[in-house]
Design a protein around this motif. Structure first.
Motif, PDB file in Angstrom:
ATOM      1  N   PRO A 101       0.784  -1.248   0.000  1.00  0.00           N
ATOM      2  CA  PRO A 101       0.000   0.000   0.000  1.00  0.00           C
ATOM      3  C   PRO A 101       0.810   1.288   0.000  1.00  0.00           C
ATOM      4  CG  PRO A 101      -0.836  -1.552   1.641  1.00  0.00           C
ATOM      5  CD  PRO A 101       0.449  -2.108   1.145  1.00  0.00           C
ATOM      6  N   TRP A 102       2.033   1.256   0.544  1.00  0.00           N
ATOM      7  CA  TRP A 102       2.791   2.491   0.672  1.00  0.00           C
ATOM      8  C   TRP A 102       3.730   2.728  -0.510  1.00  0.00           C
ATOM      9  CZ3 TRP A 102       1.696   6.018   4.481  1.00  0.00           C
ATOM     10  CH2 TRP A 102       0.936   5.569   5.573  1.00  0.00           C
ATOM     11  N   SER A 139      -2.582  -9.792   9.885  1.00  0.00           N
ATOM     12  CA  SER A 139      -3.690  -8.836   9.980  1.00  0.00           C
ATOM     13  C   SER A 139      -3.617  -7.742   8.921  1.00  0.00           C
ATOM     14  CB  SER A 139      -3.706  -8.191  11.368  1.00  0.00           C
ATOM     15  OG  SER A 139      -2.475  -7.551  11.609  1.00  0.00           O
ATOM     16  N   TYR A 140      -2.653  -7.854   8.050  1.00  0.00           N
ATOM     17  CA  TYR A 140      -2.374  -6.778   7.086  1.00  0.00           C
ATOM     18  C   TYR A 140      -1.915  -7.452   5.806  1.00  0.00           C
ATOM     19  CZ  TYR A 140       0.085  -2.595   5.310  1.00  0.00           C
ATOM     20  OH  TYR A 140       0.523  -1.521   4.559  1.00  0.00           O
ATOM     21  N   ARG A 141      -2.691  -7.300   4.728  1.00  0.00           N
ATOM     22  CA  ARG A 141      -2.424  -8.139   3.557  1.00  0.00           C
ATOM     23  C   ARG A 141      -2.550  -7.354   2.249  1.00  0.00           C
ATOM     24  NH1 ARG A 141      -1.867 -12.757   3.985  1.00  0.00           N
ATOM     25  NH2 ARG A 141      -3.109 -13.581   2.290  1.00  0.00           N
ATOM     26  N   SER A 146      -4.057  -8.594 -12.835  1.00  0.00           N
ATOM     27  CA  SER A 146      -5.476  -8.892 -12.598  1.00  0.00           C
ATOM     28  C   SER A 146      -5.603 -10.250 -11.914  1.00  0.00           C
ATOM     29  CB  SER A 146      -6.229  -8.924 -13.927  1.00  0.00           C
ATOM     30  OG  SER A 146      -6.329  -7.624 -14.452  1.00  0.00           O
ATOM     31  N   ARG A 147      -6.446 -10.307 -10.901  1.00  0.00           N
ATOM     32  CA  ARG A 147      -6.567 -11.549 -10.132  1.00  0.00           C
ATOM     33  C   ARG A 147      -6.931 -12.747 -11.012  1.00  0.00           C
ATOM     34  NH1 ARG A 147      -7.944  -7.819  -5.891  1.00  0.00           N
ATOM     35  NH2 ARG A 147      -6.780  -8.368  -4.026  1.00  0.00           N
ATOM     36  N   ARG A 191       4.422  -1.442 -13.021  1.00  0.00           N
ATOM     37  CA  ARG A 191       3.789  -0.541 -12.058  1.00  0.00           C
ATOM     38  C   ARG A 191       4.825   0.411 -11.447  1.00  0.00           C
ATOM     39  NH1 ARG A 191      -0.391  -0.872  -8.109  1.00  0.00           N
ATOM     40  NH2 ARG A 191      -1.567  -1.920  -9.753  1.00  0.00           N
ATOM     41  N   LYS A 205       5.690   2.994 -13.876  1.00  0.00           N
ATOM     42  CA  LYS A 205       4.537   3.891 -14.047  1.00  0.00           C
ATOM     43  C   LYS A 205       4.499   4.969 -12.956  1.00  0.00           C
ATOM     44  CE  LYS A 205       0.417   4.628 -16.023  1.00  0.00           C
ATOM     45  NZ  LYS A 205       0.206   4.847 -17.433  1.00  0.00           N
ATOM     46  N   VAL A 206       4.880   4.598 -11.742  1.00  0.00           N
ATOM     47  CA  VAL A 206       4.832   5.594 -10.660  1.00  0.00           C
ATOM     48  C   VAL A 206       6.171   6.322 -10.515  1.00  0.00           C
ATOM     49  CG1 VAL A 206       2.988   4.381  -9.430  1.00  0.00           C
ATOM     50  CG2 VAL A 206       5.385   3.929  -8.800  1.00  0.00           C
ATOM     51  N   PRO A 262      -6.025  -2.711   3.262  1.00  0.00           N
ATOM     52  CA  PRO A 262      -5.075  -3.736   3.719  1.00  0.00           C
ATOM     53  C   PRO A 262      -5.386  -4.360   5.079  1.00  0.00           C
ATOM     54  CG  PRO A 262      -3.920  -1.796   2.902  1.00  0.00           C
ATOM     55  CD  PRO A 262      -5.362  -1.425   2.982  1.00  0.00           C
ATOM     56  N   TRP A 263      -6.070  -3.638   5.955  1.00  0.00           N
ATOM     57  CA  TRP A 263      -6.284  -4.152   7.308  1.00  0.00           C
ATOM     58  C   TRP A 263      -7.601  -4.903   7.446  1.00  0.00           C
ATOM     59  CZ3 TRP A 263      -2.410  -3.998  10.934  1.00  0.00           C
ATOM     60  CH2 TRP A 263      -1.331  -3.139  10.667  1.00  0.00           C
ATOM     61  N   TYR A 315      -0.699   6.397   0.304  1.00  0.00           N
ATOM     62  CA  TYR A 315      -1.146   5.091   0.796  1.00  0.00           C
ATOM     63  C   TYR A 315      -2.384   4.726  -0.006  1.00  0.00           C
ATOM     64  CZ  TYR A 315      -2.950   1.750   4.321  1.00  0.00           C
ATOM     65  OH  TYR A 315      -3.402   0.634   4.983  1.00  0.00           O
ATOM     66  N   ARG A 316      -2.302   3.656  -0.802  1.00  0.00           N
ATOM     67  CA  ARG A 316      -3.367   3.433  -1.774  1.00  0.00           C
ATOM     68  C   ARG A 316      -3.763   1.965  -1.873  1.00  0.00           C
ATOM     69  NH1 ARG A 316      -4.829   6.890  -4.572  1.00  0.00           N
ATOM     70  NH2 ARG A 316      -4.968   5.917  -6.609  1.00  0.00           N
ATOM     71  N   PRO A 339      -8.888  -2.390  -6.545  1.00  0.00           N
ATOM     72  CA  PRO A 339     -10.206  -3.022  -6.448  1.00  0.00           C
ATOM     73  C   PRO A 339     -10.078  -4.457  -5.910  1.00  0.00           C
ATOM     74  CG  PRO A 339      -9.392  -3.206  -8.675  1.00  0.00           C
ATOM     75  CD  PRO A 339      -8.367  -2.390  -7.926  1.00  0.00           C
ATOM     76  N   VAL A 340     -11.214  -5.009  -5.508  1.00  0.00           N
ATOM     77  CA  VAL A 340     -11.250  -6.432  -5.156  1.00  0.00           C
ATOM     78  C   VAL A 340     -11.448  -7.270  -6.414  1.00  0.00           C
ATOM     79  CG1 VAL A 340     -12.547  -8.196  -3.903  1.00  0.00           C
ATOM     80  CG2 VAL A 340     -12.076  -5.979  -2.821  1.00  0.00           C
ATOM     81  N   SER A 397     -11.035  -8.374 -10.358  1.00  0.00           N
ATOM     82  CA  SER A 397      -9.855  -8.382 -11.226  1.00  0.00           C
ATOM     83  C   SER A 397      -9.744  -7.045 -11.958  1.00  0.00           C
ATOM     84  CB  SER A 397      -9.965  -9.513 -12.241  1.00  0.00           C
ATOM     85  OG  SER A 397      -9.816 -10.763 -11.609  1.00  0.00           O
ATOM     86  N   ARG A 398      -8.532  -6.524 -11.983  1.00  0.00           N
ATOM     87  CA  ARG A 398      -8.352  -5.203 -12.593  1.00  0.00           C
ATOM     88  C   ARG A 398      -8.854  -5.144 -14.033  1.00  0.00           C
ATOM     89  NH1 ARG A 398      -3.980  -5.014  -8.779  1.00  0.00           N
ATOM     90  NH2 ARG A 398      -4.028  -3.027  -7.698  1.00  0.00           N
ATOM     91  N   ASN A 399      -8.642  -6.229 -14.789  1.00  0.00           N
ATOM     92  CA  ASN A 399      -9.057  -6.186 -16.201  1.00  0.00           C
ATOM     93  C   ASN A 399     -10.571  -6.242 -16.377  1.00  0.00           C
ATOM     94  OD1 ASN A 399      -9.498  -8.830 -15.529  1.00  0.00           O
ATOM     95  ND2 ASN A 399      -7.978  -9.690 -16.947  1.00  0.00           N
ATOM     96  N   GLU A 400     -11.300  -6.516 -15.286  1.00  0.00           N
ATOM     97  CA  GLU A 400     -12.760  -6.530 -15.379  1.00  0.00           C
ATOM     98  C   GLU A 400     -13.382  -5.185 -14.967  1.00  0.00           C
ATOM     99  OE1 GLU A 400     -13.854 -11.212 -14.701  1.00  0.00           O
ATOM    100  OE2 GLU A 400     -13.827  -9.901 -12.948  1.00  0.00           O
ATOM    101  N   PRO A 405      -4.454   6.116 -12.982  1.00  0.00           N
ATOM    102  CA  PRO A 405      -3.225   5.829 -13.739  1.00  0.00           C
ATOM    103  C   PRO A 405      -2.281   4.862 -13.033  1.00  0.00           C
ATOM    104  CG  PRO A 405      -3.644   8.195 -13.621  1.00  0.00           C
ATOM    105  CD  PRO A 405      -4.637   7.549 -12.724  1.00  0.00           C
ATOM    106  N   ASP A 406      -2.310   4.803 -11.704  1.00  0.00           N
ATOM    107  CA  ASP A 406      -1.385   3.921 -10.993  1.00  0.00           C
ATOM    108  C   ASP A 406      -1.969   2.538 -10.760  1.00  0.00           C
ATOM    109  OD1 ASP A 406      -3.192   4.295  -8.967  1.00  0.00           O
ATOM    110  OD2 ASP A 406      -1.712   4.812  -7.437  1.00  0.00           O
ATOM    111  N   GLY A 407      -3.119   2.254 -11.360  1.00  0.00           N
ATOM    112  CA  GLY A 407      -3.693   0.916 -11.224  1.00  0.00           C
ATOM    113  C   GLY A 407      -4.508   0.718  -9.963  1.00  0.00           C
ATOM    114  N   ASN A 408      -4.562   1.736  -9.120  1.00  0.00           N
ATOM    115  CA  ASN A 408      -5.416   1.679  -7.937  1.00  0.00           C
ATOM    116  C   ASN A 408      -6.722   2.423  -8.223  1.00  0.00           C
ATOM    117  OD1 ASN A 408      -3.737   0.168  -6.102  1.00  0.00           O
ATOM    118  ND2 ASN A 408      -2.342   1.929  -6.168  1.00  0.00           N
ATOM    119  N   ARG A 418     -16.017 -10.915  -0.768  1.00  0.00           N
ATOM    120  CA  ARG A 418     -14.742 -10.983  -0.038  1.00  0.00           C
ATOM    121  C   ARG A 418     -14.993 -10.893   1.471  1.00  0.00           C
ATOM    122  NH1 ARG A 418      -9.325  -9.121  -0.743  1.00  0.00           N
ATOM    123  NH2 ARG A 418      -9.535  -9.935  -2.845  1.00  0.00           N
TER     124      ARG A 418
END
Lengths: 308, 308
Positions: free
Chosen positions: A75-76, A104-106, A112-113, A152, A155-156, B75-76, B105-106, B109-110, B112-115, B122-125, B152
């Motif tokens: 995330p960071w 606890s942090y994932r 893409s998943r 990625r 890109k950043v 993330p948490w 801090y970013r 999505p849950v 799949s990104r391609n869906e 722009p950063d994929g978030n 999820r």
């Protein structure tokens, strides 16, 4: 010593160069006299937490760490990208990440998943350890994910100086070829280790002109009161050639304690101890007294790809 | 008042029920006398940071907050799932999340990104604000993502009591139908507001037997020294029926300061102030003196779906 570390170190040490060692030693190949003790002090795991980022930036700023690597799915990442932008000379590589190991942090994959289902544990994030990755993921999925991580980062605005592998997942036989293939395509030096005990199919992937550390050392546990003497011992035992010393830096604060909850190995206090030792006057004195020359991965990159 | 808040509140208030108000007021429909001042004290934004989680858990434990909602892509999430497991009576909903608004801090999505390409900056978030989501995302992508967030949550053992929308993105006309559709499919009560000024196409989505707050209040800025009196004023002005008071709780620590860097609105100190006020004896006294009855979303769920 935690099981996952044993696995990572064993894998890291299992790659050997089948051909004869180059005539020049690593120090000479990097432009130094043969007797030079070159040391990279490398901070792992940037972008996981603010605590880790801040401690690592602090160590990089005061040249207590000479290089570091970034976990792109975490995330960071943007915080690290900001540091990279304001510190263009910082020696930052990518700690290619196929695991999400804390309770606890994932975090999930960058790809893409639905394109990397074998990388995902039951909660849709990356597996918590190396073994399930090797059981469930294909080399194609791994290659897709590490390419996505590099893209990625670019890109950043991060221009990585090198590649290595979080928890050693990419040093496993099934995934090592993808790691090397992608590193070569992006013209990036990579962490691996030459020994004499690896399958020929993997050995053949390493080239004579790859510049790799002769030795890789890191803390593997011990009592807090012997932490400093352990590191002093490592410095005292350095040999001519190139050593990478891997450190795990963070501040022992509420965030870091929560990230590493119930896991003292590589935990919050552990990382604070690493920070305290490498930034201490005693450690700096030991480096001087032992005639250690500090370098980063940029130097390796320049000698690996002299025309870059 | 930050622009995004104005947008969210304006949208939240723009949905009206075209038909006549039900004969019973909201308090009566929930089994209370008509004159009862019912109040949900609702903590938003769980799972973003450890700091927010801990402050919110603390407030829930001491019944200073009566309900809360979780941002599943963050993330948490697993930390919140652990709390939900050990506190089965906790009133936890899902703060459906289509934005990732902080600078350093970013999250993504849950799905799949391609869906869900229209949900990605722009950063994929996720996009940092509501407007780019409404410009780039389709209702189909939004529906896919919010379904993925609910699934999820269920997968990690969270059984949500209600749905609401982070930064109000789902209260925009293009996405409100997907929000209502998914809430009904999962038989979950949802946050929305009845007023007299919304497009008929949206109004028609609300049913007479939907139990919605009559009023939604939250801090929108002001001086630190008037924070407590602002909240005391809100409590003093409560009317019979149901009000939701939205609070944003966190501890003002290094992690939270870094998450909200350069953004005092809803920042680290702001959230600490919210925590300090709602857990203060003075605030608790104001609730008692004004005859306020605290409830959560579970009560609404039980009356919305009496057979669940």
């Amino acid at each position: 010593m935690p099981a996952r570390l044993i696995l990572a170190l064993a894998l890291l040490c299992s790659f050997a160069l089948s051909q004869a060692q180059p005539a020049k030693n690593t120090a000479e190949r990097l432009g130094y006299p043969a007797g030079t003790k070159l040391l990279i002090i490398h901070a792992d795991d940037l972008a996981v937490s603010h605590s880790q980022d801040q401690a690592s930036f602090n160590a990089l700023d005061r040249h207590a760490a000479t290089a570091a690597s970034i976990m792109v799915p975490c995330p960071w990442l943007t915080e690290v990208a900001g540091y990279a932008h304001s510190h263009p000379d910082a020696d930052l590589g990518l700690h290619l990440t196929l695991t999400s190991e804390w309770a606890s942090y994932r975090w999930g994959p960058v790809a893409s998943r639905n394109e990397v289902p074998g990388l995902l544990g039951p909660d849709g994030n990356l597996w918590p350890d190396v073994l399930p990755v090797t059981r469930h993921a294909t080399a194609a999925e791994v290659e897709k994910e590490i390419r996505a991580q590099i893209e990625r980062a670019l890109k950043v605005g991060i221009h990585p100086t090198h590649l290595d592998s979080h928890m050693g997942t990419l040093f496993t036989p099934a995934f090592f070829p993808a790691y090397i293939k992608v590193a070569r395509e992006y013209h990036l030096p990579f962490l691996a280790s030459r020994t004499q005990a690896a399958p020929p199919a993997l050995l053949s992937l390493l080239k004579e002109n790859d510049i790799l550390p002769d030795s890789i050392v890191m803390a593997t546990g011990g009592k807090p009161e012997t932490w400093a003497s352990y590191y002093a011992g490592l410095v005292g035992a350095l040999k001519p050639g190139l050593t990478e010393m891997i450190v795990h830096l963070a501040y022992d604060d509420a965030e870091m304690q929560a990230v590493t909850v119930d896991h003292p190995d590589y935990g919050s206090a552990w990382r604070q101890r690493d920070f305290n030792v490498i930034t201490s006057p005693e450690f700096q004195k030991a480096l001087r007294e032992n005639g250690v020359t500090l370098i980063g991965w940029k130097t390796i990159g320049e000698h690996t790809n002299p025309k870059r």
